[in-house]
Design an enzyme around this catalytic site. Sequence first.
Site, PDB file in Angstrom:
ATOM      1  N   GLY A 171     -17.150  10.389   2.905  1.00  0.00           N
ATOM      2  CA  GLY A 171     -16.444   9.269   2.468  1.00  0.00           C
ATOM      3  C   GLY A 171     -16.109   8.199   3.557  1.00  0.00           C
ATOM      4  O   GLY A 171     -14.996   7.677   3.214  1.00  0.00           O
ATOM      5  N   ALA A 187     -17.220  12.047  -4.150  1.00  0.00           N
ATOM      6  CA  ALA A 187     -16.560  13.086  -3.512  1.00  0.00           C
ATOM      7  C   ALA A 187     -15.891  14.242  -4.486  1.00  0.00           C
ATOM      8  O   ALA A 187     -16.170  15.523  -4.029  1.00  0.00           O
ATOM      9  CB  ALA A 187     -15.403  12.391  -2.673  1.00  0.00           C
ATOM     10  N   LEU A 224     -20.883   8.558  -0.991  1.00  0.00           N
ATOM     11  CA  LEU A 224     -21.615   7.946  -2.387  1.00  0.00           C
ATOM     12  C   LEU A 224     -22.806   7.280  -2.004  1.00  0.00           C
ATOM     13  O   LEU A 224     -23.684   7.586  -2.703  1.00  0.00           O
ATOM     14  CB  LEU A 224     -20.600   6.888  -2.719  1.00  0.00           C
ATOM     15  CG  LEU A 224     -20.589   6.773  -4.000  1.00  0.00           C
ATOM     16  CD1 LEU A 224     -20.572   7.739  -5.153  1.00  0.00           C
ATOM     17  CD2 LEU A 224     -19.702   5.331  -4.413  1.00  0.00           C
ATOM     18  N   ARG A 281       0.841  -1.199  -0.098  1.00  0.00           N
ATOM     19  CA  ARG A 281       0.114   0.162   0.169  1.00  0.00           C
ATOM     20  C   ARG A 281       0.945   1.190  -0.134  1.00  0.00           C
ATOM     21  O   ARG A 281       0.638   2.239  -0.673  1.00  0.00           O
ATOM     22  CB  ARG A 281      -0.886   0.067   1.229  1.00  0.00           C
ATOM     23  CG  ARG A 281      -1.988  -1.279   1.051  1.00  0.00           C
ATOM     24  CD  ARG A 281      -2.869  -1.226   2.309  1.00  0.00           C
ATOM     25  NE  ARG A 281      -3.583  -0.131   2.473  1.00  0.00           N
ATOM     26  CZ  ARG A 281      -4.135   0.500   3.438  1.00  0.00           C
ATOM     27  NH1 ARG A 281      -4.107  -0.303   4.616  1.00  0.00           N
ATOM     28  NH2 ARG A 281      -4.909   1.422   3.490  1.00  0.00           N
ATOM     29  N   CYS A 302      15.024   0.826  15.006  1.00  0.00           N
ATOM     30  CA  CYS A 302      14.709   2.022  15.571  1.00  0.00           C
ATOM     31  C   CYS A 302      15.846   2.859  15.757  1.00  0.00           C
ATOM     32  O   CYS A 302      16.810   2.110  16.157  1.00  0.00           O
ATOM     33  CB  CYS A 302      13.613   2.359  16.461  1.00  0.00           C
ATOM     34  SG  CYS A 302      14.267   1.612  18.197  1.00  0.00           S
ATOM     35  N   GLN A 350      -9.238   9.525   8.827  1.00  0.00           N
ATOM     36  CA  GLN A 350      -9.125   8.198   9.047  1.00  0.00           C
ATOM     37  C   GLN A 350      -8.082   7.207   8.057  1.00  0.00           C
ATOM     38  O   GLN A 350      -7.666   6.336   8.277  1.00  0.00           O
ATOM     39  CB  GLN A 350     -10.319   7.255   9.106  1.00  0.00           C
ATOM     40  CG  GLN A 350     -11.488   7.663  10.211  1.00  0.00           C
ATOM     41  CD  GLN A 350     -12.867   7.076   9.832  1.00  0.00           C
ATOM     42  OE1 GLN A 350     -13.102   6.017  10.091  1.00  0.00           O
ATOM     43  NE2 GLN A 350     -13.499   7.638   8.940  1.00  0.00           N
ATOM     44  N   ASN A 351      -7.875   8.269   7.033  1.00  0.00           N
ATOM     45  CA  ASN A 351      -6.885   7.714   6.062  1.00  0.00           C
ATOM     46  C   ASN A 351      -5.560   7.705   6.227  1.00  0.00           C
ATOM     47  O   ASN A 351      -5.027   8.705   7.235  1.00  0.00           O
ATOM     48  CB  ASN A 351      -7.150   8.380   4.485  1.00  0.00           C
ATOM     49  CG  ASN A 351      -8.616   8.243   4.297  1.00  0.00           C
ATOM     50  OD1 ASN A 351      -9.235   7.444   4.690  1.00  0.00           O
ATOM     51  ND2 ASN A 351      -9.102   9.312   3.404  1.00  0.00           N
ATOM     52  N   VAL A 352      -4.861   6.510   5.989  1.00  0.00           N
ATOM     53  CA  VAL A 352      -3.580   6.550   6.250  1.00  0.00           C
ATOM     54  C   VAL A 352      -2.530   7.025   5.148  1.00  0.00           C
ATOM     55  O   VAL A 352      -1.138   6.852   5.127  1.00  0.00           O
ATOM     56  CB  VAL A 352      -2.911   5.234   6.579  1.00  0.00           C
ATOM     57  CG1 VAL A 352      -3.806   4.966   8.094  1.00  0.00           C
ATOM     58  CG2 VAL A 352      -3.214   4.055   5.744  1.00  0.00           C
ATOM     59  N   HIS A 390      -5.542   7.404  12.369  1.00  0.00           N
ATOM     60  CA  HIS A 390      -5.390   5.958  12.298  1.00  0.00           C
ATOM     61  C   HIS A 390      -3.906   5.776  11.955  1.00  0.00           C
ATOM     62  O   HIS A 390      -3.752   4.644  11.390  1.00  0.00           O
ATOM     63  CB  HIS A 390      -6.315   5.103  11.357  1.00  0.00           C
ATOM     64  CG  HIS A 390      -7.762   5.123  11.762  1.00  0.00           C
ATOM     65  ND1 HIS A 390      -8.932   4.709  11.027  1.00  0.00           N
ATOM     66  CD2 HIS A 390      -8.240   5.236  13.267  1.00  0.00           C
ATOM     67  CE1 HIS A 390      -9.978   4.623  11.758  1.00  0.00           C
ATOM     68  NE2 HIS A 390      -9.512   5.043  13.136  1.00  0.00           N
TER      69      HIS A 390
HETATM   70  P1  OAD Z   1     -15.084   2.192   4.451  1.00  0.00           P
HETATM   71  O1  OAD Z   1     -14.521   1.234   3.237  1.00  0.00           O
HETATM   72  O2  OAD Z   1     -15.817   1.433   5.256  1.00  0.00           O
HETATM   73  O3  OAD Z   1     -16.083   3.171   3.891  1.00  0.00           O
HETATM   74  C1  OAD Z   1     -15.912   3.952   2.459  1.00  0.00           C
HETATM   75  C2  OAD Z   1     -17.224   4.742   2.243  1.00  0.00           C
HETATM   76  O4  OAD Z   1     -16.799   5.614   1.132  1.00  0.00           O
HETATM   77  C3  OAD Z   1     -18.253   4.070   1.843  1.00  0.00           C
HETATM   78  O5  OAD Z   1     -19.634   4.485   2.717  1.00  0.00           O
HETATM   79  C4  OAD Z   1     -18.597   4.367   0.427  1.00  0.00           C
HETATM   80  O6  OAD Z   1     -19.669   4.525  -0.092  1.00  0.00           O
HETATM   81  C5  OAD Z   1     -17.942   5.789   0.243  1.00  0.00           C
HETATM   82  N1  OAD Z   1     -17.339   6.036  -0.918  1.00  0.00           N
HETATM   83  C6  OAD Z   1     -16.602   5.260  -1.944  1.00  0.00           C
HETATM   84  N2  OAD Z   1     -16.377   5.858  -3.061  1.00  0.00           N
HETATM   85  C7  OAD Z   1     -16.552   7.302  -2.777  1.00  0.00           C
HETATM   86  C8  OAD Z   1     -16.633   8.303  -3.684  1.00  0.00           C
HETATM   87  N3  OAD Z   1     -15.974   8.190  -4.762  1.00  0.00           N
HETATM   88  N4  OAD Z   1     -16.902   9.576  -3.217  1.00  0.00           N
HETATM   89  C9  OAD Z   1     -17.527   9.635  -1.931  1.00  0.00           C
HETATM   90  N5  OAD Z   1     -17.692   8.473  -0.979  1.00  0.00           N
HETATM   91  C10 OAD Z   1     -17.403   7.275  -1.523  1.00  0.00           C
HETATM   92  O7  OAD Z   1     -13.764   3.222   4.739  1.00  0.00           O
HETATM   93  P2  OAD Z   1     -13.823   3.849   6.024  1.00  0.00           P
HETATM   94  O8  OAD Z   1     -15.184   4.369   6.652  1.00  0.00           O
HETATM   95  O9  OAD Z   1     -12.798   5.231   5.849  1.00  0.00           O
HETATM   96  O10 OAD Z   1      -9.207   1.520   9.844  1.00  0.00           O
HETATM   97  O11 OAD Z   1     -13.026   2.934   7.141  1.00  0.00           O
HETATM   98  C11 OAD Z   1     -12.847   3.297   8.410  1.00  0.00           C
HETATM   99  C12 OAD Z   1     -11.703   2.607   8.963  1.00  0.00           C
HETATM  100  O12 OAD Z   1     -12.062   1.192   8.788  1.00  0.00           O
HETATM  101  C13 OAD Z   1     -10.341   2.681   8.230  1.00  0.00           C
HETATM  102  O13 OAD Z   1      -9.722   3.969   8.795  1.00  0.00           O
HETATM  103  C14 OAD Z   1      -9.716   1.451   8.540  1.00  0.00           C
HETATM  104  C15 OAD Z   1     -10.850   0.520   8.311  1.00  0.00           C
HETATM  105  O14 OAD Z   1     -10.863  -0.819   9.092  1.00  0.00           O
HETATM  106  C16 OAD Z   1      -8.078   0.946  10.168  1.00  0.00           C
HETATM  107  O15 OAD Z   1      -7.342   0.313   9.405  1.00  0.00           O
HETATM  108  C17 OAD Z   1      -7.658   1.179  11.555  1.00  0.00           C
END
Ligand code: OAD
Length: 245
Positions: A186, A230, A213, A67, A146, A101-103, A119
């Site tokens: 998102g 988005a 979305l 990644r 480290c 929450q994005n890395v 995160h």
């Molecule tokens: P998800 O994959 O759970 O959700 C992504 C959201 O983005 C969904 O509701 C989609 O409908 C929406 N989406 C997809 N494409 C889009 C676009 N082009 N425009 C707008 N929205 C769009 O991801 P997160 O909610 O970020 O944590 O997940 C939260 C956490 O779960 C992450 O940070 C990660 C994961 O496990 C860790 O790794 C600690």
Amino acid sequence: MTYIDILKSKSECNIVVLTGAGISAESGIKTFRDGNGLWENHKVEDVATPEGFAANPSLVYKFYNERRAQLLSGEVHPNPAHIALAELEKALKSNIWIVTQNVDNLHERAGNQNVIHMHGELASAKCAVTNQAQNWVAELNASDRCHCCSPGTPLRPNIVWFGEIPYNMEKIETLLFDADLFVSIGTSGNVYPAAGFVSFANQCNAYTLELNLEPSNGQTQFAESRQGPASELIPEFVSNCLKYL
Ligand code: OAD
């Protein structure tokens, strides 16, 4: 009432934006829970828990190395949603914070400075003993050590795994406490504590807006929810902020 009425009623507006994987989807980074998302092809417990890392560190290093390599490959760029949020920060300065929450580092590459990575970050590694983080753009392996311990201890990806406490929670709570507008972009609303920010923001009298979305798990808790990609919704949102603030 819509968020535009809120913007019109304020001469100064504190904005907290929560972002999730959906904002980076149009940059080519996979989300977690959409079709063909990361959690469809990998077991969370294998690659995103301390127990998974202890059981099979090579698998975990490989998952994040792939990644990180994609993020830094030159194929991935900020999209119009990231760029619009950077324009908004340039205009509002200290009145807007991105809690992500994005890395990935696409908010910073677009130009945002007020960014909190709750995160963790892909382009960073941390000492498994002291938690001290350092920039890391290369492959990370079990042999990397480290500089903070003597002798050096193994480094791990600087990612908050399930069962661990997200970063900067006190700062985030303070920002939400002072927010006039909370915007969630998102994110599916599956993972706490981020999924609970809307409820806290409501209690703190912020106006709550979801731009996603599709309706998220927590959609009914938002004062307003708009659906679309988005790259379309965020430039429109920012242009309204710039018009009315
Ligand atoms: P998800 O994959 O759970 O959700 C992504 C959201 O983005 C969904 O509701 C989609 O409908 C929406 N989406 C997809 N494409 C889009 C676009 N082009 N425009 C707008 N929205 C769009 O991801 P997160 O909610 O970020 O944590 O997940 C939260 C956490 O779960 C992450 O940070 C990660 C994961 O496990 C860790 O790794 C600690």
